[in-house]
Scaffold this active site. Structure first.
Site, PDB file in Angstrom:
ATOM      1  N   SER A 197      44.561  13.853  81.866  1.00 34.09           N
ATOM      2  CA  SER A 197      43.323  13.339  82.023  1.00 34.09           C
ATOM      3  C   SER A 197      42.674  13.113  80.479  1.00 34.09           C
ATOM      4  CB  SER A 197      42.420  13.966  82.850  1.00 34.09           C
ATOM      5  OG  SER A 197      41.332  13.245  83.385  1.00 34.09           O
ATOM      6  N   ASP A 243      45.532   6.486  91.626  1.00 34.91           N
ATOM      7  CA  ASP A 243      44.747   7.247  90.974  1.00 34.91           C
ATOM      8  C   ASP A 243      43.361   6.611  90.677  1.00 34.91           C
ATOM      9  OD1 ASP A 243      43.159   8.677  88.728  1.00 34.91           O
ATOM     10  OD2 ASP A 243      44.899   9.174  87.621  1.00 34.91           O
ATOM     11  N   HIS A 288      44.596  11.512  91.095  1.00 31.65           N
ATOM     12  CA  HIS A 288      44.625  12.093  89.787  1.00 31.65           C
ATOM     13  C   HIS A 288      45.268  13.613  90.168  1.00 31.65           C
ATOM     14  CE1 HIS A 288      42.876  11.705  85.743  1.00 31.65           C
ATOM     15  NE2 HIS A 288      42.386  12.803  86.340  1.00 31.65           N
TER      16      HIS A 288
END
Length: 653
Positions: free
Chosen positions: A198, A304, A335
């Site tokens: 991320s 995601d 995610h």
């Protein structure tokens, strides 16, 4: 591009590793062979744990002193005592104190002397005994670092780049946050690999895009490649907040007190009208792909909805254009870190990747297939290259059908015909549209292929060109590709985005009393569906001419705009149909416009360019003849995933 050496062993470190392995593990005959894998020959319990503060050369908090970022280090003690140098694996993050890392939200902990005790995740536990150092960097304005959080901008990137520079003897570091005693990284050869999920993976992308020397590889997991595309989709706002709010979410207490001017600059530079500004140019790493020296092992979940897959698609394509060495994993999850959906294979593959890229071991990872793709939950296939060489952008054309809003999709001998009209309903989403795909409804237009007579594979980025006439001065558009037919998929809309966390644990590396290498196991969380959303894209029609400036629309005037959809790799099976939905606001995935327009599509000037393996010929073969279509009663509501529970503007774990 710099010359890339495939089989070179980095001699000083390799020789030391061979010597250690010879003494500990190898027979006299085997000792002469070049190593293919690093082994856990060093003590994790006696590893050196230290902290340094690296001077970034910036003064973001305007206190009259250059900012220092904290770098916590765990490294094997034996190599330095024997005069050997080790490579570095580095994760630079804003989350080490505020939010945590990994499925168990681990944070850094420290002893009374300020030395790191628990380093989140398994990287140090696994790799330090194998002859690597691990460095966890607090981004500027977070945890124990000076400065301010600028969300992907100069300060964020310099936070990590300055540490790479220090590891390679080009920057200055200190033993304390405010002291004057300097320290050099004499224990490393400077060869650095960055990894992270991320925001952390985003920093890896950004540092690689500077072309910094010494950074040999990056492993971005669900990373952002352009911050504009995190907050907007071609002018349409994806969230109701901006980077200033994100900075406030992760910054330390001192930064919060001293960085109001930086937060204001972030707010002023990112207006909610969707216009591209200089702030976004600074945070666009794709434009600098030509500078990348490091190899890239990219990992992303194809569902995601936080860091959406446009990020990996445009980054991958730009890297390919400039000849960057690449590898990719694509999962069915949202995610989620690969450690939590394919743990055994992930640790093994990552280990081989770092051994090859940082130690120079000829272990075959560079000759393995480029791509691993999760085709069904826990069922993976490989692709020699990605997308496959015979992938072609194939133009499909929608046409009106016998019922309003339910048309056809095919190659066509000419252009599509007719028009379709829909009215934006901000209370409905792609799951509502797909659930009623075979039924006329006022909020969308749907177009379906014939039932497929053989499998049809999509691989890459689709683009949908729409010509639409609005009735109001503002309008948003959504384009969604759907696989219409029953399947069992990962439940990416669940709060855990496709996994279930169990109570028992597995261990990956060595542990200490303060840093366990044992993590909770997971398994796939699945759901049965009648359809699968394959890809989606959104846009503000007012930005049809330029991202730089949106304009009011003229009611009754036709506008043409091309929507870039999320990159994916998906097989539509025999008996299923491929469908295209065009609609307005996709609830919870984009914000609605200020008005509620009705839009009329000119089907003669509306097309979908789909990356099909085998191109138009594959589509023609897959839609020729007759097939036993999966029954889809026109009056039945189709089952899909629920409304996503995890749509957030925090690119965290």
């Amino acid at each position: 591009m710099p010359k890339r050496t495939r089989f070179t062993i980095w001699r000083p470190l390799a020789a030391a590793a061979v010597a250690a392995l010879t003494a500990a593990l190898l027979t006299p005959t085997a000792a002469h062979a070049a190593p293919r894998q690093s082994r856990p020959v060093y003590s994790y319990a006696h590893a050196v744990r230290e902290s340094v503060w690296v001077d970034t050369g910036l003064d973001e908090d305007t206190d009259g002193k250059t900012d220092r970022v904290a770098a916590d280090i765990v490294r094997p003690s034996e190599p330095a005592r024997q005069g050997r140098k080790v490579p570095v694996i580095m994760d630079a993050s804003p989350y080490y104190s505020c939010c945590g890392r990994g499925n168990e939200s681990q944070v850094k902990t420290y002893d009374a002397h300020g030395h790191v005790v628990q380093m989140p995740l398994f990287y140090d536990n696994w790799f330090v005994p194998r002859g690597y150092a691990f460095v966890g960097v607090d981004l500027s304005g977070t945890n124990r670092s000076d400065g301010c959080v600028d969300v992907g901008g100069r300060s964020d990137i310099q936070s990590a780049k300055s540490v790479v520079d220090w590891l390679n003897g080009r920057a200055k570091a200190y033993t304390t946050r405010t002291g004057t005693r300097t320290v050099k990284a004499t224990w490393t050869n400077g060869r650095t690999g960055m990894i992270g999920k991320s925001w952390d993976g985003t920093i890896a992308n950004g540092v690689a895009a500077t072309g910094v020397k010494g950074l040999k590889t990056i492993v971005p997991i669900s990373g952002i490649s352009s911050w504009y595309d995190y907050y907007f989709a071609q002018g349409a706002a994806l969230y109701d907040g901006g980077p200033d709010e994100l900075a406030g979410y992760v910054e330390s207490d001192p930064a919060h007190a001293h960085c109001a001017a930086v937060r204001k600059k972030l707010a002023d530079g990112s207006p909610r009208n969707g216009d591209w500004t200089p702030l976004w140019t600074e945070r666009d790493y794709v434009k600098d792909a030509a500078k990348v020296r490091a190899s890239v092992f990219l990992v992303h979940g194809m569902q995601d909805l936080n860091v959406r897959t446009k990020h990996f698609g445009q980054w991958w394509d730009a890297l390919a254009k400039h000849g960057v060495k690449r590898k990719i994993w694509l999962s069915q999850t949202g995610h989620v870190d690969p450690f939590d959906y394919r743990r055994d294979a992930w640790v093994d593959t990552l280990h081989r990747w770092f051994d090859h890229e940082l130690l120079g071991y000829d272990n075959g990872i560079d000759r393995a297939p480029m791509a691993d793709i999760e085709r069904h939950p826990d069922q993976w296939v490989t692709s020699t290259v990605w997308p496959p060489h015979d992938t072609r952008a194939t133009t499909l054309r929608p046409a009106a059908g016998p019922r309003p809003g339910v048309g056809t999709l095919g190659l066509g001998t000419g252009t599509g015909t007719g028009t379709e009209t829909f009215t934006d309903d901000p209370t409905l989403s792609e799951t509502d549209w797909a659930a009623h795909l075979t039924t006329p409804t006022p909020e969308k237009a749907g177009f379906l292929t014939a039932p497929l007579t053989r499998d049809l594979r999509l691989a890459g980025t689709s683009r949908v060109t729409v010509t639409a006439t609005p009735t109001t001065t503002t309008a948003h558009l959504s384009a969604v590709l759907v696989d219409l037919g029953p399947d069992t998929i990962r439940d990416y809309a669940d709060s855990a985005e496709g996994i279930t966390t169990l109570t028992d644990r597995t261990c990956w590396g060595a542990s200490t009393a303060g840093d366990s290498a044992c993590f909770k196991k997971t398994k796939a969380k699945t759901t049965k569906v009648d359809y699968t959303v394959v890809s989606r894209g959104w846009a503000d029609l007012g930005h049809h001419a330029s991202l730089g400036k949106g304009v009011p629309l003229t009611p009754g005037k036709a506008y043409t705009m091309t929507l870039s959809l999320a990159a994916t790799d998906h097989v539509v099976p025999k008996g299923h149909r491929l469908a295209l939905i065009v609609a307005g606001t996709d609830k919870d995935l984009i914000d609605p416009p200020s008005t509620k327009p009705t839009l009329t599509l000119d089907l003669a000037r509306t097309t979908a360019r789909i990356p099909l393996v085998g191109g138009a010929g594959a589509f023609a073969r897959a839609t020729s003849g007759s097939a036993a279509a999966v029954p889809v009663p026109a009056d039945r509501v189709l089952d899909g995933v629920g409304v996503p529970e995890t749509v957030t503007h925090i690119p965290a774990g």
